[in-house]
Design an enzyme around this catalytic site. Structure first.
Site, PDB file in Angstrom:
ATOM      1  N   VAL A 167       0.472  -1.050   0.027  1.00 49.29           N
ATOM      2  CA  VAL A 167       0.269  -0.288  -0.073  1.00 49.29           C
ATOM      3  C   VAL A 167       0.725   1.483  -0.048  1.00 49.29           C
ATOM      4  O   VAL A 167       0.226   1.990  -0.335  1.00 49.29           O
ATOM      5  CB  VAL A 167      -1.081  -0.140   1.033  1.00 49.29           C
ATOM      6  CG1 VAL A 167      -2.279  -1.300   1.598  1.00 49.29           C
ATOM      7  CG2 VAL A 167      -0.332  -0.309   2.399  1.00 49.29           C
TER       8      VAL A 167
ATOM      9  N   TYR B  25       2.336   7.179  15.231  1.00 51.21           N
ATOM     10  CA  TYR B  25       1.068   6.005  14.567  1.00 51.21           C
ATOM     11  C   TYR B  25      -0.002   6.590  15.268  1.00 51.21           C
ATOM     12  O   TYR B  25      -1.074   6.734  13.988  1.00 51.21           O
ATOM     13  CB  TYR B  25       0.917   4.954  15.560  1.00 51.21           C
ATOM     14  CG  TYR B  25       0.140   3.758  15.305  1.00 51.21           C
ATOM     15  CD1 TYR B  25      -0.711   2.581  14.780  1.00 51.21           C
ATOM     16  CD2 TYR B  25      -0.939   3.747  16.149  1.00 51.21           C
ATOM     17  CE1 TYR B  25      -0.533   1.898  14.138  1.00 51.21           C
ATOM     18  CE2 TYR B  25      -2.002   2.271  16.454  1.00 51.21           C
ATOM     19  CZ  TYR B  25      -1.690   1.903  15.486  1.00 51.21           C
ATOM     20  OH  TYR B  25      -2.474   0.772  15.194  1.00 51.21           O
TER      21      TYR B  25
HETATM   22  N1  LIG Z   1      -4.170  -5.490  17.018  1.00 55.38           N
HETATM   23  C1  LIG Z   1      -4.418  -4.055  17.676  1.00 55.38           C
HETATM   24  O1  LIG Z   1      -4.614  -4.218  19.206  1.00 55.38           O
HETATM   25  C2  LIG Z   1      -5.113  -3.177  16.737  1.00 55.38           C
HETATM   26  C3  LIG Z   1      -5.974  -1.457  17.363  1.00 55.38           C
HETATM   27  C4  LIG Z   1      -6.032  -1.258  16.916  1.00 55.38           C
HETATM   28  C5  LIG Z   1      -5.952  -0.557  15.018  1.00 55.38           C
HETATM   29  N2  LIG Z   1      -5.261  -2.087  14.446  1.00 55.38           N
HETATM   30  C6  LIG Z   1      -5.191  -1.741  13.366  1.00 55.38           C
HETATM   31  O2  LIG Z   1      -5.319  -3.041  12.510  1.00 55.38           O
HETATM   32  C7  LIG Z   1      -5.549  -2.863  11.025  1.00 55.38           C
HETATM   33  C8  LIG Z   1      -4.437  -4.226  11.666  1.00 55.38           C
HETATM   34  O3  LIG Z   1      -3.852  -4.623  12.556  1.00 55.38           O
HETATM   35  P1  LIG Z   1      -3.621  -6.195  12.865  1.00 55.38           P
HETATM   36  O4  LIG Z   1      -3.340  -6.092  14.257  1.00 55.38           O
HETATM   37  O5  LIG Z   1      -4.211  -7.238  12.273  1.00 55.38           O
HETATM   38  O6  LIG Z   1      -1.947  -6.085  12.192  1.00 55.38           O
HETATM   39  P2  LIG Z   1      -1.228  -7.528  11.761  1.00 55.38           P
HETATM   40  O7  LIG Z   1       0.585  -6.994  12.050  1.00 55.38           O
HETATM   41  O8  LIG Z   1      -0.583  -8.751  12.512  1.00 55.38           O
HETATM   42  O9  LIG Z   1      -1.403  -7.115  10.589  1.00 55.38           O
HETATM   43  C9  LIG Z   1      -0.866  -6.349   9.716  1.00 55.38           C
HETATM   44  C10 LIG Z   1      -1.138  -6.947   7.564  1.00 55.38           C
HETATM   45  O10 LIG Z   1      -0.499  -5.640   7.183  1.00 55.38           O
HETATM   46  C11 LIG Z   1       0.781  -6.354   6.490  1.00 55.38           C
HETATM   47  N3  LIG Z   1       0.841  -5.064   6.026  1.00 55.38           N
HETATM   48  C12 LIG Z   1       2.407  -4.748   6.421  1.00 55.38           C
HETATM   49  N4  LIG Z   1       2.184  -3.175   5.387  1.00 55.38           N
HETATM   50  C13 LIG Z   1       1.693  -3.083   4.644  1.00 55.38           C
HETATM   51  C14 LIG Z   1       1.755  -2.923   3.345  1.00 55.38           C
HETATM   52  N5  LIG Z   1       2.645  -1.623   2.489  1.00 55.38           N
HETATM   53  N6  LIG Z   1       0.873  -3.342   2.924  1.00 55.38           N
HETATM   54  C15 LIG Z   1       0.052  -3.950   2.668  1.00 55.38           C
HETATM   55  N7  LIG Z   1       0.069  -4.882   3.819  1.00 55.38           N
HETATM   56  C16 LIG Z   1       0.753  -4.463   4.406  1.00 55.38           C
HETATM   57  C17 LIG Z   1       1.050  -7.447   6.915  1.00 55.38           C
HETATM   58  O11 LIG Z   1       1.723  -7.930   5.850  1.00 55.38           O
HETATM   59  C18 LIG Z   1      -0.143  -7.618   7.605  1.00 55.38           C
HETATM   60  O12 LIG Z   1      -0.718  -9.205   7.040  1.00 55.38           O
HETATM   61  C19 LIG Z   1      -3.867  -1.740  11.433  1.00 55.38           C
HETATM   62  O13 LIG Z   1      -4.510  -0.989  10.750  1.00 55.38           O
HETATM   63  C20 LIG Z   1      -3.482  -1.392  13.088  1.00 55.38           C
HETATM   64  O14 LIG Z   1      -3.444  -0.607  12.772  1.00 55.38           O
HETATM   65  C21 LIG Z   1      -4.990  -2.451  15.164  1.00 55.38           C
END
Ligand SMILES: NC(=O)c1ccc[n+]([C@@H]2O[C@H](COP(=O)([O-])OP(=O)(O)OC[C@H]3O[C@@H](n4cnc5c(N)ncnc54)[C@H](O)[C@@H]3O)[C@@H](O)[C@H]2O)c1
Length: 244
Positions: A57, A148
């Site tokens: 992305v 972030y």
């Molecule tokens: N886990 C939490 O506590 C939490 C809390 C609030 C928000 N979020 C948000 O939820 C979303 C998902 O997070 P998650 O916890 O599942 O994380 P995760 O790290 O388990 O998964 C993230 C995914 O995004 C992919 N990714 C990373 N960089 C990328 C790029 N440049 N292009 C395409 N794909 C890419 C990774 O390969 C991975 O599969 C994110 O936006 C994160 O900021 C997570």
């Protein structure tokens, strides 16, 4: 609820994105599983009967190629879920500018790059839904996650503006803000520390971390026709940790 809808989910190889892809597919959607990790993108796609597409992305060229592939194959894009994200925790006063760049590139530019390619398709069609996964960090702040939080706050403001600009095209755009969710990202930010995990769990009124399915259920509603009159909104899915 989502029968025959073509929906792109970024970062859907694992974690919350995978949970979203599974839920959307279970509701009848054709899901384009996009992830920078080709292996996990293809694995998730195979598990749910969707299309796996390797996409970074942060790269406008990579996003443009993926969107073109979807357009050529399906002829339309009903919904986009901007889920790809990343963070590295630490005190802001000790932070490194190279990390700022990476955080802003993935969390903010990633959403801009993807919307820049997908929204013209939705405008041309005259319909579409955008659901962006931000974070409660972007609404209420989070210690150790200053940059972030800035990027996620930017995504929230961006989505509201897009919602205003594209209402005339019958495109809606909303944000889902997860609270702490049990994923690899959360583990890498300190969630693998049992003490921190326990303290956080105690602070959550529902006394548990979010599971990807908790987020996915709300995303499925916002991507459906049932939410057609909802736009520019930010919904927290945090077990009550944040309430305003
Ligand atoms: N886990 C939490 O506590 C939490 C809390 C609030 C928000 N979020 C948000 O939820 C979303 C998902 O997070 P998650 O916890 O599942 O994380 P995760 O790290 O388990 O998964 C993230 C995914 O995004 C992919 N990714 C990373 N960089 C990328 C790029 N440049 N292009 C395409 N794909 C890419 C990774 O390969 C991975 O599969 C994110 O936006 C994160 O900021 C997570």
């Amino acid at each position: 609820m989502l029968k025959d809808k073509v929906i792109i989910v970024t970062g859907a190889g694992q974690g919350i994105g995978r949970g979203i892809a599974e839920k959307l597919a279970a509701e009848g959607a054709t899901v384009v599983v996009s992830d920078i990790n080709e292996t996990t993108a293809k694995e998730t796609a195979a598990a749910i009967g969707g299309l796996g597409v390797q996409t970074d992305v942060t790269s406008p060229e990579s996003v443009a190629a993926a969107v073109e592939q979807v357009r050529a194959q399906f002829g339309r894009i009903d919904a986009l879920v901007n889920n790809a994200g990343w963070d590295k925790a630490g005190p802001f006063v000790e932070s490194d500018r190279a990390d700022w760049d990476r955080v802003v590139q993935i969390n903010l530019y990633g959403v801009l790059n993807t919307c820049r390619e997908v929204l013209p398709v939705m405008v041309e069609q005259g319909f579409g839904s955008v659901v962006t996964i931000a974070s409660d960090a972007g609404r209420v702040g989070s210690s150790g996650e200053a940059v972030y939080s800035a990027a996620k706050g930017g995504v929230i403001a961006f989505t509201k503006s897009i919602a205003r600009e594209l209402a005339r095209n019958t495109v809606n755009a909303n944000v889902v803000c997860p609270g702490p969710a049990d994923t690899a990202l959360f583990a890498s930010l300190g969630g693998d520390n049992p003490k921190l995990r326990e303290a956080l769990t105690k602070a959550i009124p529902f006394r548990r971390l979010a599971q990807p399915s908790d987020i996915a259920n709300v995303v499925a509603f916002l991507a459906s026709d049932e939410a057609a009159y909802v736009t520019g909104q930010t919904v927290s899915v945090s077990g009550g940790l944040t309430m305003s």
